[in-house]
Motif scaffolding. Structure first.
Motif, PDB file in Angstrom:
ATOM      1  N   LYS A 183      -4.942   6.723  -2.883  1.00 22.15           N
ATOM      2  CA  LYS A 183      -4.346   5.585  -2.194  1.00 22.15           C
ATOM      3  C   LYS A 183      -4.232   4.429  -3.188  1.00 22.15           C
ATOM      4  N   LEU A 184      -3.058   3.812  -3.236  1.00 20.26           N
ATOM      5  CA  LEU A 184      -2.828   2.701  -4.140  1.00 20.26           C
ATOM      6  C   LEU A 184      -2.734   1.402  -3.361  1.00 20.26           C
ATOM      7  N   SER A 185      -3.353   0.370  -3.883  1.00 15.71           N
ATOM      8  CA  SER A 185      -3.242  -0.953  -3.289  1.00 15.71           C
ATOM      9  C   SER A 185      -2.075  -1.687  -3.935  1.00 15.71           C
ATOM     10  N   PRO A 186      -1.641  -2.817  -3.363  1.00 15.38           N
ATOM     11  CA  PRO A 186      -0.633  -3.625  -4.052  1.00 15.38           C
ATOM     12  C   PRO A 186      -1.157  -4.042  -5.432  1.00 15.38           C
ATOM     13  N   ASP A 187      -0.251  -4.363  -6.345  1.00 19.54           N
ATOM     14  CA  ASP A 187      -0.598  -4.780  -7.711  1.00 19.54           C
ATOM     15  C   ASP A 187      -1.262  -3.653  -8.493  1.00 19.54           C
ATOM     16  N   THR A 188      -0.741  -2.452  -8.338  1.00 19.88           N
ATOM     17  CA  THR A 188      -1.205  -1.303  -9.105  1.00 19.88           C
ATOM     18  C   THR A 188      -0.067  -0.801  -9.983  1.00 19.88           C
ATOM     19  N   VAL A 189      -0.387  -0.483 -11.228  1.00 21.37           N
ATOM     20  CA  VAL A 189       0.601   0.077 -12.145  1.00 21.37           C
ATOM     21  C   VAL A 189       0.284   1.549 -12.369  1.00 21.37           C
ATOM     22  N   ARG A 229       0.841  -1.186   0.000  1.00 20.87           N
ATOM     23  CA  ARG A 229       0.000   0.000   0.000  1.00 20.87           C
ATOM     24  C   ARG A 229       0.879   1.239   0.000  1.00 20.87           C
ATOM     25  N   CYS A 230       0.444   2.270  -0.684  1.00 16.99           N
ATOM     26  CA  CYS A 230       1.158   3.546  -0.667  1.00 16.99           C
ATOM     27  C   CYS A 230       0.209   4.630  -1.168  1.00 16.99           C
TER      28      CYS A 230
END
Length: 258
Positions: A45-51, A34-35
């Motif tokens: 907010k970005l979750s894992p597995d985001t490009v 997460r970041c």
């Protein structure tokens, strides 16, 4: 495409902030944790597995949410390749969520290995790898761009739920349990989940189980029965049928292929 620098499985602590001004270069980021990202001041907010493909034309800042940032990234120039980027149909400066980024991450590792090699065909190999990477992202993305939290009040909760589903495949997920987690009615939750991630909630639960099963089969010596139990299956036969239907081979054959 001229690669300027690259990193794989890079880890940055909670205090880290990457600030990028408009400089005319591209940066491709694949999140593994997460970041948060800010584009011209709009925070997402970005979750894992985001490009995320940064165009180099806007002010971008990447920073931690509540855990260290883990990501793959590539900085590159593509002035002569803008037509290709348009054909690849990747919209810059808008995050795209994926169900499975294993192939993309592997491609980025291959690009990193070639980047640091001294091969005579290094430049051509890197160009080919980058084209494959961008086309793969275009083909397999869920095509659902993320809006800011202010624009979509439910999005943060849905991302949190989805991450929990993929991290805990052993849990007995069903529609009622998931709808209660985000405090929605059953029908509204199913509609919103599919609209947000372009997949039904139950299909996503199954995907999470199968991805975890593939990981366990590849990295451990657990029996098929143990793998089934670890992924939340009460019936080994049901697990084997579902695995073969989705992956194309039995769990045993998948392990041997790896």
């Amino acid at each position: 495409m001229n690669i300027r620098c690259i990193g794989c499985n890079s880890i940055y602590d909670r205090d880290y902030r990457l600030h990028c001004e408009a400089v005319g270069e591209y940066m491709l980021i694949l999140t593994k944790s997460r970041c948060c990202i800010s584009v011209n001041g709009a925070v997402m907010k970005l979750s894992p597995d985001t490009v995320f493909l940064w165009s180099g034309k806007v002010v971008m800042e990447l920073f931690a949410d509540d855990t260290p940032i883990v990501c793959d990234w590539i900085c590159f120039e593509a002035d002569a390749e803008k037509e290709f980027l348009e054909l690849a149909d990747i919209e810059p400066d808008r995050p795209v969520c994926f169900a499975d980024t294993a192939f993309i991450s592997e491609l980025m590792r291959n690009i990193a290995a070639e980047y640091y090699s001294l091969g005579s065909r290094r430049t051509k190999m890197l160009d080919s790898y980058m084209r494959i990477l961008l086309v793969k992202i275009s083909e397999t993305g869920l095509r659902e761009t993320m809006s800011s939290q202010a624009a979509e009040p439910h999005y943060g909760l849905l991302l949190e739920l989805r991450e929990k589903i993929y991290r805990n495949p052993q849990m007995k997920w069903n529609v009622d349990t998931m709808a209660a987690y985000v405090n929605m009615s059953r029908s509204y939750f199913q509609h919103l989940y599919r609209e947000t991630f372009d997949v039904s909630c139950i299909a996503d639960v199954i995907s999470g189980k199968i991805e975890k099963a593939k990981e366990i089969l590849s990295e451990t010596g657990c029996t098929v029965s143990q793998v089934a139990a670890m992924c939340g299956y009460d019936n080994e036969e049901h697990f084997m049928r579902q695995f073969k239907k989705i992956v194309g081979v039995t769990p045993t054959k998948y392990r041997k292929q790896g």
